[in-house]
Design an enzyme around this catalytic site. Structure first.
Site, PDB file in Angstrom:
ATOM      1  N   THR A 225       0.873  -1.187   0.000  1.00  0.00           N
ATOM      2  CA  THR A 225       0.000   0.000   0.000  1.00  0.00           C
ATOM      3  C   THR A 225       0.905   1.231   0.000  1.00  0.00           C
ATOM      4  O   THR A 225       1.346   1.674  -1.043  1.00  0.00           O
ATOM      5  CB  THR A 225      -0.964  -0.004   1.203  1.00  0.00           C
ATOM      6  OG1 THR A 225      -0.223  -0.218   2.409  1.00  0.00           O
ATOM      7  CG2 THR A 225      -2.011  -1.090   1.057  1.00  0.00           C
ATOM      8  N   LYS A 251       4.101  -6.941   3.939  1.00  0.00           N
ATOM      9  CA  LYS A 251       3.837  -5.534   3.661  1.00  0.00           C
ATOM     10  C   LYS A 251       3.581  -4.846   4.988  1.00  0.00           C
ATOM     11  O   LYS A 251       3.118  -5.459   5.939  1.00  0.00           O
ATOM     12  CB  LYS A 251       2.665  -5.346   2.701  1.00  0.00           C
ATOM     13  CG  LYS A 251       1.292  -5.713   3.200  1.00  0.00           C
ATOM     14  CD  LYS A 251       0.579  -4.727   4.076  1.00  0.00           C
ATOM     15  CE  LYS A 251       0.576  -3.333   3.482  1.00  0.00           C
ATOM     16  NZ  LYS A 251      -0.114  -2.374   4.458  1.00  0.00           N
ATOM     17  N   THR A 262       0.164  -3.115  11.165  1.00  0.00           N
ATOM     18  CA  THR A 262      -0.695  -3.061   9.984  1.00  0.00           C
ATOM     19  C   THR A 262       0.031  -3.783   8.894  1.00  0.00           C
ATOM     20  O   THR A 262       0.552  -3.189   7.980  1.00  0.00           O
ATOM     21  CB  THR A 262      -0.989  -1.665   9.495  1.00  0.00           C
ATOM     22  OG1 THR A 262      -1.884  -1.783   8.417  1.00  0.00           O
ATOM     23  CG2 THR A 262       0.168  -0.928   9.011  1.00  0.00           C
ATOM     24  N   GLU A 351       6.388   4.832   7.540  1.00  0.00           N
ATOM     25  CA  GLU A 351       6.033   6.008   6.743  1.00  0.00           C
ATOM     26  C   GLU A 351       6.874   7.219   7.136  1.00  0.00           C
ATOM     27  O   GLU A 351       6.826   7.688   8.268  1.00  0.00           O
ATOM     28  CB  GLU A 351       4.543   6.296   6.897  1.00  0.00           C
ATOM     29  CG  GLU A 351       3.698   5.238   6.216  1.00  0.00           C
ATOM     30  CD  GLU A 351       2.238   5.226   6.607  1.00  0.00           C
ATOM     31  OE1 GLU A 351       1.449   4.615   5.870  1.00  0.00           O
ATOM     32  OE2 GLU A 351       1.897   5.816   7.647  1.00  0.00           O
ATOM     33  N   SER A 479      -6.737  10.350  -0.626  1.00  0.00           N
ATOM     34  CA  SER A 479      -6.899  11.158  -1.835  1.00  0.00           C
ATOM     35  C   SER A 479      -6.087  10.600  -2.985  1.00  0.00           C
ATOM     36  O   SER A 479      -5.278   9.728  -2.808  1.00  0.00           O
ATOM     37  CB  SER A 479      -6.480  12.598  -1.552  1.00  0.00           C
ATOM     38  OG  SER A 479      -5.158  12.629  -1.079  1.00  0.00           O
TER      39      SER A 479
END
Length: 479
Positions: A225, A251, A262, A351, A479
């Site tokens: 992702t 992942k 996650t 991230e 988005s």
């Protein structure tokens, strides 16, 4: 001269004075004017009389395409080439579930008799695929088919989510000639958006049409992702006289916190190990790998770690019947190392991460207490942002220890950063020189050690720093 003046005066006197024309009269006069006399037409009519210019067509705005995420600076310099695992074939498809122009569906097919084990999120809002997998393991399902999609987690989607899982399992069971309880399903992506089963069902056929034993890199990429690189690991060991393979893909990039993260992790081996023993090995190995990492303290709805053992490499070797079998010693070491390898890769792709952080706590009352203290340090936004700013602000570590709720002796507390003593006996080290610590903070791997001075237990966890990019990535996620 007098005559001339008189004549001029009479001419002036006889000239008719100009009359002031009212607005209505002006309007009538303009109305009587000929059609070509635009100057005397009302403004509205003059506008109508002007020839219309051809409308300029505005160029169509180019569809915005998201730039590929910048690869994490902590990513491996090279990726391993995973060999085939006996009894496993892999296929991928671009099903268009969310992403355009990239694969987002993985289908793995295993031979009959494949054993399965799994551990899942502790979230009370677990996804429909997680519930499905748990139920199948309880019902004794074999690991014949695995279907994984990215882009939509199929979580918090009510009855529609359950229906999508059932439709997926039905299609996969038909394609794999097995029972639905032998099909395992996993999803990752946005929470709360209904997921159409049609592209998934169609994608299963597409993926299997080109399935092969060596598509490991493509499989790892299909389940990504916000990941910036695929996560793969492999080991080769012996069980008795048989050489067996262990391959794993994962992942995970954000929303990483125990229990699990996650993340989706799928491990495949051609060893012959019964599901109950496989489950024991998985739970023991996860404690100090997948359950010892954090990026942002958030626990996902979709966490799934599954292991499949086909037995294809041990046809001539007696199967393992107990977890204490001496033949499993080398396998267990390799299995644990592979899980830790994948867990570290997940953190290094946190991230926005720029630094990989090890937090080791010792001197605690119990392992559980040491783990909780370490996690409190690792999850502290103040600690993580200090690391991102390369600031050796060890006072924030003291703060985190204090807020953990676990026993700690303030006056015996000791802290080391990068192997350098910065605090001892509850205060800064006499003559402490921050120069080597500041240099360590500029590196990509940060090491923090804390002794809380109340016992003999210890624990280690791994995390990353918290940067501006973490906010940007998560602010733009949908988005």
């Amino acid at each position: 001269m007098a005559v001339k003046k008189s004549a001029r005066a009479s001419v002036r006197a006889s000239a008719k004075p100009k009359r002031k024309v009212s607005g209505k009269a002006k309007s009538k006069a303009k109305t009587k004017a000929g059609p070509r006399s635009k100057a005397r037409q009302p403004r509205a009519q003059r506008k109508l009389a002007r020839p219309k210019k051809p409308a300029r067509l505005k160029p169509k705005a180019k569809a915005k395409t998201k730039a590929a995420p910048k690869v994490s600076p902590l990513a491996p310099k090279s990726f391993p080439e995973l060999p085939a695992v006996g009894g496993v074939t892999l296929g991928v498809a671009a099903a268009g579930i969310k992403y355009k122009g990239r694969t987002d569906l993985l289908v793995a097919k295993m031979i009959e008799g494949t054993q399965a084990a799994g551990i899942f999120t502790t979230s009370k809002t677990a996804s429909a695929p997680v519930d499905w997998c748990r139920a199948n393991l309880t019902d004794g399902g074999e690991g014949r088919m695995l279907v994984v999609n990215s882009g939509n987690s199929n979580a918090f989607t009510g009855k529609a989510g359950v229906a999508t899982v059932k439709a997926t399992a039905s299609a996969a069971a038909a394609a794999g000639n097995c029972r639905q309880r032998d099909v395992f399903v996993a999803s990752t992506g946005v929470i709360g958006q209904p997921m159409d089963p049609v592209p998934v069902v169609a994608g299963i056929t597409t993926a299997l049409a080109t399935a092969a034993p060596d598509r490991w890199d493509e499989a790892a990429r299909a389940i990504m992702t916000t990941d910036t690189y695929p996560k793969l690991a492999t080991r080769r060991v012996r069980i008795g006289g048989a050489e067996v393979r262990i391959n794993g893909i994962a992942k995970g990039s954000g929303m990483i916190a125990p229990d699990l993260a996650t993340m989706l992790v799928f491990i495949f081996t051609d060893a012959a190990i019964p599901s109950k023993i496989l489950q024991t090995l998985l739970m023991l190995g996860a404690r100090d790998s997948f359950n010892a990492i954090t990026v942002d303290s958030d626990t996902s709805t979709s966490d799934t770690v599954m292991v499949f053992a086909t037995g294809a490499a041990m046809v001539d070797e007696a199967p393992v019947t107990r977890a204490s079998d001496p033949r499993l010693r080398e396998f267990r070491q390799a299995f644990d190392a592979l899980m830790l390898d994948l867990a570290h890769q997940v953190v290094k792709d946190g991230e926005g991460a720029t630094k990989f952080v090890r937090v080791a706590v010792s001197g605690a009352q119990s392992h559980q207490a040491a783990r909780r203290i370490a996690m409190t340090i690792a999850n502290s936004p103040l600690v993580k942002t200090a690391i991102a700013g390369e600031d050796a602000n060890w006072g924030r570590i003291v703060m985190a220890v204090g807020k953990s709720g676990e026993a700690a002796d303030r006056d015996r507390l000791a802290i080391r950063i990068g192997g350098v003593d910065v605090a001892k006996n509850g205060m800064a080290v006499r003559g402490y020189d921050e120069t080597p610590v500041a240099k360590h903070m500029k590196g990509q791997e940060i090491d923090i050690e804390v002794d809380v001075g109340v016992g003999k237990s210890s624990a280690v966890v791994w995390t990353c720093d918290l940067t501006y990019d973490y906010i940007r990535i998560n602010a733009d996620y949908r988005s």
